[in-house]
Design a protein around this motif. Structure first.
Motif, mmCIF file in Angstrom:
data_model
loop_
_atom_site.group_PDB
_atom_site.id
_atom_site.type_symbol
_atom_site.label_atom_id
_atom_site.label_comp_id
_atom_site.label_asym_id
_atom_site.label_seq_id
_atom_site.Cartn_x
_atom_site.Cartn_y
_atom_site.Cartn_z
ATOM 1 N N LYS A 226 0.819 -1.208 0.000
ATOM 2 C CA LYS A 226 0.000 0.000 0.000
ATOM 3 C C LYS A 226 0.858 1.266 0.000
ATOM 4 C CE LYS A 226 -3.816 1.672 2.696
ATOM 5 N NZ LYS A 226 -4.277 1.557 4.056
ATOM 6 N N ASN A 227 2.018 1.154 0.632
ATOM 7 C CA ASN A 227 2.882 2.332 0.784
ATOM 8 C C ASN A 227 3.934 2.433 -0.323
ATOM 9 O OD1 ASN A 227 3.410 4.548 2.744
ATOM 10 N ND2 ASN A 227 5.467 3.669 2.710
ATOM 11 N N GLY A 228 3.953 1.474 -1.263
ATOM 12 C CA GLY A 228 4.985 1.489 -2.307
ATOM 13 C C GLY A 228 6.370 1.180 -1.768
ATOM 14 N N THR A 229 6.394 0.416 -0.671
ATOM 15 C CA THR A 229 7.659 0.060 0.012
ATOM 16 C C THR A 229 7.993 -1.394 -0.289
ATOM 17 O OG1 THR A 229 7.259 1.646 1.796
ATOM 18 C CG2 THR A 229 8.619 -0.261 2.345
ATOM 19 N N LEU A 230 9.269 -1.705 -0.552
ATOM 20 C CA LEU A 230 9.615 -3.099 -0.843
ATOM 21 C C LEU A 230 9.775 -3.897 0.452
ATOM 22 C CD1 LEU A 230 12.169 -2.937 -3.823
ATOM 23 C CD2 LEU A 230 9.663 -2.905 -3.851
ATOM 24 N N LEU A 231 9.327 -5.145 0.410
ATOM 25 C CA LEU A 231 9.458 -6.044 1.557
ATOM 26 C C LEU A 231 10.644 -6.987 1.300
ATOM 27 C CD1 LEU A 231 8.361 -7.269 4.229
ATOM 28 C CD2 LEU A 231 6.933 -8.770 2.817
ATOM 29 N N ILE A 232 11.555 -7.018 2.279
ATOM 30 C CA ILE A 232 12.750 -7.872 2.151
ATOM 31 C C ILE A 232 12.776 -8.871 3.304
ATOM 32 C CG2 ILE A 232 15.276 -7.915 2.014
ATOM 33 C CD1 ILE A 232 15.149 -4.874 1.340
ATOM 34 N N PHE A 233 12.873 -10.152 2.984
ATOM 35 C CA PHE A 233 13.062 -11.165 4.027
ATOM 36 C C PHE A 233 14.564 -11.432 4.173
ATOM 37 C CE2 PHE A 233 8.839 -13.820 4.024
ATOM 38 C CZ PHE A 233 8.181 -12.733 4.603
ATOM 39 N N ASP A 234 15.047 -11.308 5.403
ATOM 40 C CA ASP A 234 16.421 -11.725 5.700
ATOM 41 C C ASP A 234 16.332 -13.174 6.173
ATOM 42 O OD1 ASP A 234 18.811 -12.384 6.881
ATOM 43 O OD2 ASP A 234 19.193 -10.370 7.672
ATOM 44 N N GLU A 235 16.677 -14.077 5.265
ATOM 45 C CA GLU A 235 16.501 -15.518 5.525
ATOM 46 C C GLU A 235 17.823 -16.204 5.882
ATOM 47 O OE1 GLU A 235 13.567 -17.816 4.597
ATOM 48 O OE2 GLU A 235 12.612 -16.750 2.934
ATOM 49 N N MET A 236 18.740 -15.434 6.464
ATOM 50 C CA MET A 236 20.032 -16.027 6.833
ATOM 51 C C MET A 236 19.852 -17.286 7.702
ATOM 52 S SD MET A 236 22.043 -14.226 5.231
ATOM 53 C CE MET A 236 21.699 -12.541 4.842
ATOM 54 N N TRP A 237 18.922 -17.226 8.657
ATOM 55 C CA TRP A 237 18.700 -18.372 9.543
ATOM 56 C C TRP A 237 17.556 -19.267 9.083
ATOM 57 C CZ3 TRP A 237 21.531 -20.661 13.097
ATOM 58 C CH2 TRP A 237 22.566 -19.935 13.687
ATOM 59 N N THR A 238 16.543 -18.677 8.442
ATOM 60 C CA THR A 238 15.364 -19.467 8.066
ATOM 61 C C THR A 238 15.571 -20.213 6.736
ATOM 62 O OG1 THR A 238 14.461 -17.452 7.061
ATOM 63 C CG2 THR A 238 13.756 -17.967 9.293
ATOM 64 N N GLY A 239 16.371 -19.642 5.867
ATOM 65 C CA GLY A 239 16.548 -20.168 4.520
ATOM 66 C C GLY A 239 17.080 -21.590 4.511
ATOM 67 N N PHE A 240 16.499 -22.434 3.701
ATOM 68 C CA PHE A 240 16.909 -23.833 3.487
ATOM 69 C C PHE A 240 16.766 -24.682 4.764
ATOM 70 C CE2 PHE A 240 19.071 -21.201 0.406
ATOM 71 C CZ PHE A 240 18.886 -21.882 -0.777
ATOM 72 N N ARG A 241 16.243 -24.087 5.829
ATOM 73 C CA ARG A 241 16.176 -24.775 7.116
ATOM 74 C C ARG A 241 14.722 -25.072 7.505
ATOM 75 N NH1 ARG A 241 20.719 -24.573 10.636
ATOM 76 N NH2 ARG A 241 21.844 -22.953 9.544
#
Ligand SMILES: Cc1ncc(COP(=O)(O)O)c(C=O)c1O
Length: 447
Positions: A226-241
């Protein structure tokens, strides 16, 4: 692998560790390159300081003591130390070379593999560290939106845009610090209050130990959109796990950008930025993000082998099962001993954390005591269960047996108010990385 941990007769002899440390303090300031591996997190006088080798989930220190490891290199060791398939891939590549003068074909191979696994990976960049890709994501989000401000929640590495919000902010100009603010996890109001027409992106770890509640991640995505803001997931710990495709697969939310490192190369230094093609295309000409070792082939080979193994063996399901056994086992013991009011194990099964409540005494002293007694029993313990694929049933059963011995000792020490007196070394220092109460620099203080 046979478990020889029980042959440790008592508190380990750490003479060689201490000798190395004495040499290091003269010329290295600080002695550690990774805070979580440093002496502040392991009791001086009791815990080893330097490790020499590892196999599966076991490590040996420089004095020859063996431990079951639950830190796993602070995340990267997802399969296990010296895991045959990954080591063979590295050794094979080593015969051909490490770093070349043109691109490596393995870059394409890895990118195709990641494209097939990570939901938002329309486009992929490869780099070396977590901080690299976090900063690249912030830069490209600013370029794409033409905005300056960042909202964050969690830890995102050592670079200026992030570390300026923490207590270790010296050396960072005020102008840079002013551009980043924080919000509270699971509290969408703190995002709504802070986000504005100049917010380029919201970056967060999809979860750390606390689970998202009340569709928090979905709501966050809506607020950003809604705000034209990008959402970034930092998946350093969650990624592939948590799932092969990370938190975005697990929670079925496609962020605009996502960053990965740690688990996917079983210890080799490599990171990924994935995201929307229309955003990532700005890296072609307008946004600069390049580094000499970006196409280093040993890490690429390790990443391909690790991800393939994780996929074929359904490693995320195995981490979940092993982690649940340990987490539930700890909580059952605490419950049976009547200690559940002040100690528990929380978090997702693949990475859980033991906590101590201040009602029983200084949590850092309680944690120090448990570490001391777990180390005596051959478990390299810093309060976390970072699970790897080769933590064996024997390892897990042994660890619960150690908890069954240690927790009654803690209970008695608490009852008699003698935890501090029983410590045989220096207590642990506070962990720098916050694991709750993330809103340390809100833009708008809620009244
Ligand atoms: C969530 C998260 N983001 C970013 C980083 C930074 O990664 P690196 O230390 O590889 O630069 C870390 C490191 O622990 C992390 O846990």
């Amino acid at each position: 692998m046979a478990n020889k941990i029980e042959s440790n007769p008592g508190y380990p002899n750490i003479t060689n560790s201490d000798d190395l440390y004495a040499r290091a303090v003269k010329i290295m300031h600080p002695v550690t390159q990774t805070l979580a591996k440093g002496p502040g997190q392991f009791m001086k006088g009791v815990a080893p300081k330097y490790l020499k080798r590892g196999k599966n989930a076991h490590v040996w220190d420089v004095d020859g003591n063996e431990y079951i490891d639950y830190n796993m290199g602070i995340g990267p060791i997802s399969l296990g130390y010296c895991y045959d398939r990954v080591d063979a891939a590295i050794a094979n590549q080593l015969k051909d070379g490490i770093t070349f003068s043109l691109m490596s074909e393995l870059e394409v191979e890895l990118a195709e593999l990641v494209h097939s696994i990570i939901p938002n990976a329309e486009s992929i960049r490869i780099s070396k560290t977590g901080a690299d890709v976090c900063s690249a994501a912030i830069r490209i989000a600013r370029a794409f939106t033409g905005r300056k401000k960042v909202l964050c929640c969690g830890y995102h590495g050592w670079h200026d845009w992030y570390i300026g919000i923490t207590s270790r902010d010296k050396g960072i100009p005020e102008e840079v610090k002013d551009l980043t603010n924080t919000f509270e996890y699971n509290n969408i109001e703190t995002v709504i209050q802070s986000i504005d027409a100049d917010t380029a992106c919201v970056i967060l770890e999809p979860f750390i130990f606390e689970a998202p509640k009340d569709n928090f991640l979905q709501k966050l995505q809506e607020v950003c959109k809604k705000n034209g803001t990008l959402l970034i997931f930092d998946e350093m710990w969650t990624g592939f796990r948590i799932a092969l495709g990370g938190a975005q697969e697990y929670f079925k939310i496609k962020p605009d950008l996502a960053v990965y490192s740690k688990a996917f190369a079983n210890g080799m230094p490599i990171s990924l930025l994935t995201g929307r093609k229309d955003v990532m295309q700005l890296f072609e000409k307008d946004v600069f993000f390049f580094t000499t070792f970006g196409g280093e082939a040993l890490s690429l080979a390790a990443a391909i082998a690790t991800i393939s193994e994780m996929k074929e063996k359904n490693v995320s399901a195995a981490l979940d099962k092993k982690g649940a056994f340990l987490k539930d086992g700890y909580n059952t013991i605490a419950e049976e001993l009547g200690m559940a009011s002040y100690t528990k194990c929380t978090g997702y099964n693949c990475r859980s954390m033991v906590t101590f409540d201040a009602s029983a005494g200084d949590p850092l002293l309680l944690k120090s005591f448990v570490q001391q007694e777990m180390i005596k029993r051959g478990v390299l313990w810093a309060g976390f269960h970072n699970m790897c694929f080769t933590h064996s049933e024997e390892d897990l059963a042994y660890t619960l047996k150690a908890y069954r011995e240690v927790l009654p000792l803690l209970k008695e020490a608490v009852r008699e108010n003698k935890v501090a007196a029983l410590l045989k070394g220096e207590p642990l220092e506070t962990v720098f990385r916050k694991v709750s109460n993330y809103n340390i620099k809100p833009k708008t203080v809620k009244s």
